[in-house]
Design a protein around this motif. Structure first.
Motif, PDB file in Angstrom:
ATOM      1  N   PHE A 101       0.842  -1.183   0.000  1.00 52.99           N
ATOM      2  CA  PHE A 101       0.000   0.000   0.000  1.00 52.99           C
ATOM      3  C   PHE A 101       0.874   1.228   0.000  1.00 52.99           C
ATOM      4  N   LEU A 146       0.176   5.146   1.522  1.00 53.45           N
ATOM      5  CA  LEU A 146      -0.765   6.011   2.237  1.00 53.45           C
ATOM      6  C   LEU A 146      -0.080   7.319   2.600  1.00 53.45           C
ATOM      7  N   PHE A 180      -2.963  -0.634  13.535  1.00 53.57           N
ATOM      8  CA  PHE A 180      -4.153   0.089  13.097  1.00 53.57           C
ATOM      9  C   PHE A 180      -4.781   0.746  14.316  1.00 53.57           C
ATOM     10  N   VAL A 216      -1.542   2.973  11.036  1.00 58.07           N
ATOM     11  CA  VAL A 216      -2.573   3.321  10.062  1.00 58.07           C
ATOM     12  C   VAL A 216      -3.857   3.706  10.793  1.00 58.07           C
ATOM     13  N   VAL A 231      -7.763   4.451  10.979  1.00 53.69           N
ATOM     14  CA  VAL A 231      -8.982   4.025  10.301  1.00 53.69           C
ATOM     15  C   VAL A 231     -10.138   4.972  10.640  1.00 53.69           C
ATOM     16  N   ASP A 260      -5.723   6.053   6.245  1.00 49.83           N
ATOM     17  CA  ASP A 260      -6.395   5.110   5.346  1.00 49.83           C
ATOM     18  C   ASP A 260      -7.810   5.641   5.107  1.00 49.83           C
ATOM     19  N   LYS A 261      -7.913   6.704   4.311  1.00 53.29           N
ATOM     20  CA  LYS A 261      -9.179   7.422   4.110  1.00 53.29           C
ATOM     21  C   LYS A 261     -10.299   6.520   3.594  1.00 53.29           C
ATOM     22  N   LYS A 291     -10.343   3.154   3.742  1.00 54.61           N
ATOM     23  CA  LYS A 291     -10.358   1.885   4.491  1.00 54.61           C
ATOM     24  C   LYS A 291      -9.910   0.691   3.658  1.00 54.61           C
ATOM     25  N   GLU A 292      -9.216   0.942   2.556  1.00 51.95           N
ATOM     26  CA  GLU A 292      -8.772  -0.152   1.693  1.00 51.95           C
ATOM     27  C   GLU A 292      -7.718  -1.015   2.384  1.00 51.95           C
ATOM     28  N   VAL A 293      -6.778  -0.381   3.058  1.00 53.14           N
ATOM     29  CA  VAL A 293      -5.708  -1.124   3.717  1.00 53.14           C
ATOM     30  C   VAL A 293      -6.273  -1.917   4.891  1.00 53.14           C
ATOM     31  N   SER A 294      -7.153  -1.302   5.662  1.00 52.50           N
ATOM     32  CA  SER A 294      -7.738  -2.033   6.794  1.00 52.50           C
ATOM     33  C   SER A 294      -8.578  -3.221   6.313  1.00 52.50           C
TER      34      SER A 294
END
Length: 180
Positions: free
Chosen positions: A47, A49, A71, A103, A105, A128-129, A131-134
């Motif tokens: 990722f 970010l 996170f 990161v 969330v 992680d605006k 929420k793709e990584v989470s």
């Protein structure tokens, strides 16, 4: 009419509904199993970010280092204590090859930025605006810590944080002792 009492049109409709149900079931299975999501032993999803201070941070730029990925949220009181403890861990093990990335969330970006500025960290705080990584890391509870070895593989996942629980310290040390 066919001999079993069903018309060709009815049979065609039944087949179409059956195919649609099968596709929906397959999609649900793939989403439920987190197709492409990280699990212990998998290559950690890459990722990029934005950091709350500075530019973008890309996970793959840290290949060859042990990465402690956590996170957090500005609304998580336990996260504050964990981020402080991880700062101490980062200071202790940075020279041995540890890189910590945190990161956020948060749904409320301005709140996350205020939090980051009022709680300076010794490592990048990332946003992680979308929420793709989470989602890629299957984050369900906060805080969650993911330990990634020097080869880029997820080695440990730990949800929740208890101030007296230093189990991930032993895991970090084990990964730092593991050469490429």
């Amino acid at each position: 009419m066919m001999s079993n009492g069903r018309s060709v049109q009815e049979l065609s409709l039944i087949r179409s509904i059956g195919r649609a149900c099968a596709l929906a079931l397959l999609a649900a299975v793939l989403v439920g199993h987190g197709a492409g999501a990280a699990a212990v032993g998998d290559l950690a999803p890459d990722f990029a970010l934005p950091a709350t201070a500075g530019g973008n941070v890309r996970l793959s730029e840290h290949r060859g280092e042990v990465v402690l990925l956590t996170f957090w949220s500005s609304r998580c009181s336990v996260c504050v204590a964990q981020l402080t403890a991880l700062g101490d861990l980062q200071t202790t093990y940075r020279s041995a090859g540890l890189e910590t990335l945190a990161v956020s969330v948060d749904d409320d970006l301005p709140r996350a930025l205020r939090f980051a500025h009022s709680h300076p960290a010794r490592f990048p705080l990332l946003l992680d605006k979308r929420k793709e990584v989470s989602r890629d890391y299957r984050i369900e509870r906060l805080p969650t810590t993911v330990l990634i070895d020097r080869r880029g593989r997820v080695r440990y996942l730990q949800s929740d944080y208890h101030g007296s629980d230093n189990s991930y310290v032993a895991q970090v040390r084990e990964l730092l002792d593991d050469p490429l």
